[in-house]
Every structure is written in structure tokens, then in C-alpha cells.
Design an enzyme around this catalytic site. Structure first.
Site, PDB file in Angstrom:
ATOM      1  N   LYS A 270       0.840  -1.206   0.000  1.00 21.91           N
ATOM      2  CA  LYS A 270       0.000   0.000   0.000  1.00 21.91           C
ATOM      3  C   LYS A 270       0.872   1.252   0.000  1.00 21.91           C
ATOM      4  O   LYS A 270       2.044   1.206   0.377  1.00 21.91           O
ATOM      5  CB  LYS A 270      -0.883   0.008   1.261  1.00 21.91           C
ATOM      6  N   ARG A 344     -10.654 -11.383   1.425  1.00 21.08           N
ATOM      7  CA  ARG A 344     -11.578 -12.348   0.814  1.00 21.08           C
ATOM      8  C   ARG A 344     -10.982 -13.748   0.794  1.00 21.08           C
ATOM      9  O   ARG A 344     -11.710 -14.738   0.790  1.00 21.08           O
ATOM     10  CB  ARG A 344     -11.971 -11.871  -0.587  1.00 21.08           C
TER      11      ARG A 344
END
Ligand code: BES
Ligand code: ZN
Ligand code: ZN
Length: 490
Positions: A270, A344
Site C-alpha cells: 500500500k 476475501r
């Protein structure tokens, strides 16, 4: 800590909160009414929202400080207005270094609410507002109040429902405060093994049965997707199972919570801006653990199982890569399009495993899953996704009851295309820039095929940068009160 008693202003009272409406008398204790009439003479206090005035050493009663606070128009008063009012009053008392607060409860009929709902909302706001996260400060400048009591007219106190409220509020809001603390805790103190242990310890204190799967057990259970995410961190992954199984329970609800103790993005690292607050990426896990612990203190006869996958998503020579293909519990092959779409993956394994093992009546997952959901709904509303209209409606309704707002989002079949992989059964990354919260939810739906399932994306409301009336800056505990409400209404 919390009490409800009959009002008697002759008692010694350190601080008394008196809620006042601008257009109606909402109290009927004669002494209280006289005091309200007296402050009504001042121009600066008219009972409007935000009005506040404190009088000291009132004559002929034991009240040292009477804090009058405006509630606005009587017909517009709702549970959230009462939570906010009580939270603000508690913050004011803490600021002044006081030890106790008593609250004069308005007559429920005058504000168009049930007596139990009025008491509950006031106690919730006060209890949640009475929390400071100062564990990491050497010098504690403030201390929470030691006791909070509601003072009510005898007939409003009569119903049995009212006497059970302090216990319920302590259980539910205690779970929410625990979740807040976990989310606010720095990531070096909650790496997966430590976080798992802390959950087990807190659950044990409330008599909830807990089990921890370590890396060997996870390997054995074929959690290849979860293990792939964990590979980059020196801290091994864990899966915590909390099981509250009261006698006579017929229905089972499984709650699954995303527990990424720090989300660096992995090899798809990130940006500096994106890394900010990524210690909160375990807020789903915190909410699930907080809920099961709270449920143990509630009379509801439903089995509640918390399934909590915990990893740290880090880049390193051992980390999983974009392009990797992994297989988890279902055996489906998953191509890694982006290592930052890690939530996920761990949820896919946890959901599929829980579905097989518990065959629950309902399975609800909570996750700080996508930035796209924050884009869509902002920082204070969660997205709820479910193919099951009745289940979605119940969750939205519970969110309205607790003011943990959820907005239903779609699961369009044709968007499944976007998760196609050239090589594997599915990709963890959408081929489109747009609709990221939806494609993430569609990915999860592939692993919850046999159960009435809902997914709540709490990326926005799990954490706040500014304090609100009954929540400090940091973790919010979002989801605990909502899920408790859902469970109690089953
Ligand atoms: N933990 C983040 C989602 C998130 C973002 C939570 C902002 C709270 C605030 C999640 O793991 C993530 O990185 N999602 C990516 C998905 C993308 C790579 C498909 C995102 O939202 O950008
Ligand atoms: Zn991520
Ligand atoms: Zn994440």
C-alpha cells in the site's frame, strides 16, 4: 456499575442530568419540574438541542450539580438522541473529574417511546461514553465514572423488562467496548498468536468455550488460501473458534470476522496514505469475538459460533505473489491478482470451513473488506450484501435499532464475469476498476453456497478519526450491538 432506581432528590447526588425538551414538559416529579421552570427563566437555556446549563448546590435537595441538557422537540426524540445526550453528559463529568452520574429519566409517553427503550438508550449512551483507551499513556489524566444510575418514576420502573436492562446493556456494550479496544490496540501488540490468545482469555472469563487452530491444524484443514496470505509474516496464522451453545438451543448462527492484524498490502504494498490505520483491518474479528462474548451474557437461546481467521499481511521473501495460484478448503483454484485483496482469501476458507462443520441456519461475515465500500457509503454506513431478502431486511432493521447503519448493496449475477481468471477457477481481483465492494462480495458468495448468508463490509464505520458523542477516536466496536440485536430477535 449501572443501576435503575426510583427518583428521590433528597438523596445525595454528585451530578444529576436532566434532559429537557423545548416544547413539552417531559418530567413529572414535582421537584424536578420546579427546577426546570427555574432554569427556563434564563435566556441561554430553552431546551433546544445543544443547550446546556449547570446549577450548583440546589436548595432543599441533595443534588450538588444539576446539568440541564436540551433534547429539542419532544416528538423528534429517538433512541439515538438519548444515547448522544447521555454520552455527552458522561464526557462532561469525566472532564470535571467526577465519580458518578445520575440521570432523570423522561416519562416515556411524553417522548413517544416505550419506557424500556428510553432506559436502554440512556444507559447505552452513558456506558459507551464512559470508556477511555489510555492503556498506553504513562500518566492517566482522566478516569471513567464509577457508577451511573437512572432515576425514574415508580410506575415507569414497574415492568420486568426494565429491571433486566442494566445487565443487558453491560453485556452488549461491554462486548462493543472490548471490540473497540482490540481495534485501537497497536499492531505490534496484536499479532495473530497474541490476538488469538487474548480472545481466548476474554472469552474464558465469560465462560465461552474457545478453540485455536494453529498453523499445523490449518494446513490439515486445507486452508491454503488463508496460509498463502499468512506466508509473508513471521507471525504464524491462527483460527479462533468461539462457541456459545446454551441449553435448549435449536438454531445456530455462525459469525465469521476478518482478522488481518495489519494489512500492508503484501507484495502489492500500500501507499503511505493507504497504510494509515491498517491496524484496524481486524475489526470484523473484534466485532465477532465481542458479539459471542456479549451473547454469553444474554438470555437468548441460540447457538452462536464465532469463526475468526487471523493473519498479518506482510511483504517478504516468503510472501505470496501476484500470479500465484492457491487452493483452499473447497479445492477451487484461486489466482492471486493482487496480494492486497487478502481479506476475501482468509474469509473464503473460514466461511467454507464453517459451513461444512456447523451447517448453520445463518452465516454472517463482517469485514473491513474494501476501500470501494467507503467510497460508496462514506465512513459511517456499512454495506450489506445478501442474496436472501429476509435476512438482509433483518440486518438493516437491527442496524436502525442500534444506529449502526447498514445499506443494502446488490449482488448482480453478470458482474461475476469480472472475477474470471485465464488460468484458475476464479481470481481474487476484479478485472474492472469499478464496483470493488460488489465484486469482493461476489467472490465471497462462491464460498457460501449452502447457507443463508450475508456479508457486511464495515471498512468505513469500524474506525473513526474524530470522537463522537459516545465513542472516542479509534475503534468503534461497530457490529457488536447490531449482531446482538439480530440474535435477540431471531
Ligand atoms: N483492508 C483493505 C480494505 C480497507 C480499505 C479497509 C480502507 C479500510 C479502509 C483491503 O484488504 C484492501 O486492501 N482492499 C483493496 C482491494 C483491491 C486490491 C481489490 C482495496 O479496497 O483497495
Ligand atoms: Zn488489503
Ligand atoms: Zn485488508
Amino acid at each position: 456499575m449501572l443501576k435503575i432506581k426510583t427518583i428521590d432528590l433528597k438523596d445525595e447526588i454528585e451530578a444529576l442530568l436532566i434532559p429537557v425538551c423545548e416544547d413539552a414538559q417531559i418530567h413529572d416529579d414535582p421537584n424536578l419540574m420546579r427546577m426546570i421552570d427555574a432554569v427556563g427563566a434564563f435566556d441561554e437555556f430553552k431546551g433546544k438541542k445543544g443547550d446546556r446549563i449547570t446549577l450548583h448546590s440546589l436548595p432543599d435537595c441533595g443534588v450538588q450539580r444539576a446539568v440541564f441538557m436540551g433534547l429539542g422537540e419532544a416528538q423528534k426524540v429517538d433512541a439515538e438522541a438519548l444515547r448522544s445526550l447521555a454520552g455527552k453528559a458522561v464526557a462532561g463529568c469525566i472532564e470535571k473529574g467526577l465519580k458518578t452520574l445520575d440521570i432523570a429519566v423522561p416519562r416515556s409517553g411524553r417522548v413517544g417511546m416505550e419506557a424500556a427503550a428510553v432506559c436502554e438508550a440512556l444507559l447505552e449512551g452513558a456506558f459507551l461514553g464512559n470508556h477511555l483507551f489510555d492503556r498506553y499513556r504513562s500518566e492517566k489524566k482522566k478516569a471513567p465514572l464509577e457508577a451511573i444510575a437512572l432515576l425514574s418514576g415508580a410506575d415507569d420502573l414497574a415492568p420486568e423488562t426494565v429491571s433486566a436492562i442494566p445487565k443487558r446493556v453491560s453485556a452488549v456494550c461491554g462486548g462493543a467496548l472490548q471490540a473497540r479496544e482490540w481495534v485501537s490496540m497497536p499492531p505490534n501488540d496484536k499479532r495473530p498468536d497474541a490476538f488469538a490468545e487474548d480472545i481466548v482469555r476474554r472469552a474464558g472469563e465469560k465462560g465461552v468455550e474457545a478453540q485455536v487452530l494453529d498453523e499445523q491444524a490449518l494446513e490439515k484443514e486445507n486452508m491454503g488460501a488463508l496460509m498463502a496470505v499468512a506466508a509473508g509474516s513471521q507471525a504464524p496464522p491462527r483460527l479462533v473458534v468461539l462457541d456459545h451453545n446454551p441449553e435448549g438451543a435449536e438454531e445456530t448462527v455462525v459469525l465469521v470476522g476478518k482478522g488481518v492484524t495489519f494489512d500492508s498490502g503484501g507484495i502489492n504494498l500500500k501507499s503511505s496514505e493507504g497504510l494509515k490505520n491498517m491496524k484496524m483491518d481486524m475489526a470484523g474479528a473484534a466485532a465477532v469475538a465481542g458479539t459471542v462474548i456479549a451473547a454469553a451474557g444474554l438470555p437468548a437461546v441460540t447457538r452462536i459460533v464465532g469463526v475468526i481467521p487471523i493473519v498479518e499481511n506482510m511483504p517478504s521473501g516468503a510472501a505470496y505473489r501476484p500470479g500465484d495460484i492457491v487452493r483452499g478448503v473447497t479445492g477451487k483454484s484461486i489466482e492471486i491478482g493482487n496480494t492486497d485483496a487478502e481479506g476475501r482469501l482468509i474469509l473464503a476458507d473460514a466461511i467454507a470451513w464453517a459451513e461444512k462443520r456447523y451447517k448453520p441456519d445463518f452465516l454472517i461475515d463482517l469485514a473491513t473488506l474494501t476501500g470501494a465500500c467507503v467510497m460508496a457509503l462514506g465512513e459511517h454506513i456499512a454495506g450489506i450484501f445478501s442474496p436472501d431478502d429476509a435476512l438482509a431486511d433483518r440486518i438493516v432493521a437491527s442496524g436502525e435499532n442500534t444506529f449502526e447503519r447498514c445499506w443494502r448493496m446488490p449482488l448482480p449475477e453478470d458482474y461475476r464475469e469480472l472475477l474470471k481468471s485465464d488460468l484458475a477457477d476464479i481470481s481474487n481481483m476484479s478485472s474492472s476498476r469499478w464496483g470493488g465492494a460488489i465484486t469482493a462480495a461476489l467472490f465471497l458468495s462462491e464460498f457460501a453456497k449452502e447457507t443463508r448468508w450475508a456479508h457486511i463490509d464495515i471498512a468505513g464505520p469500524a474506525h473513526r478519526s474524530k470522537k463522537s458523542d459516545y465513542c472516542g477516536a479509534g475503534g468503534t466496536g461497530f457490529g457488536v450491538r447490531l449482531l446482538c440485536d439480530f440474535i435477540e430477535r431471531l
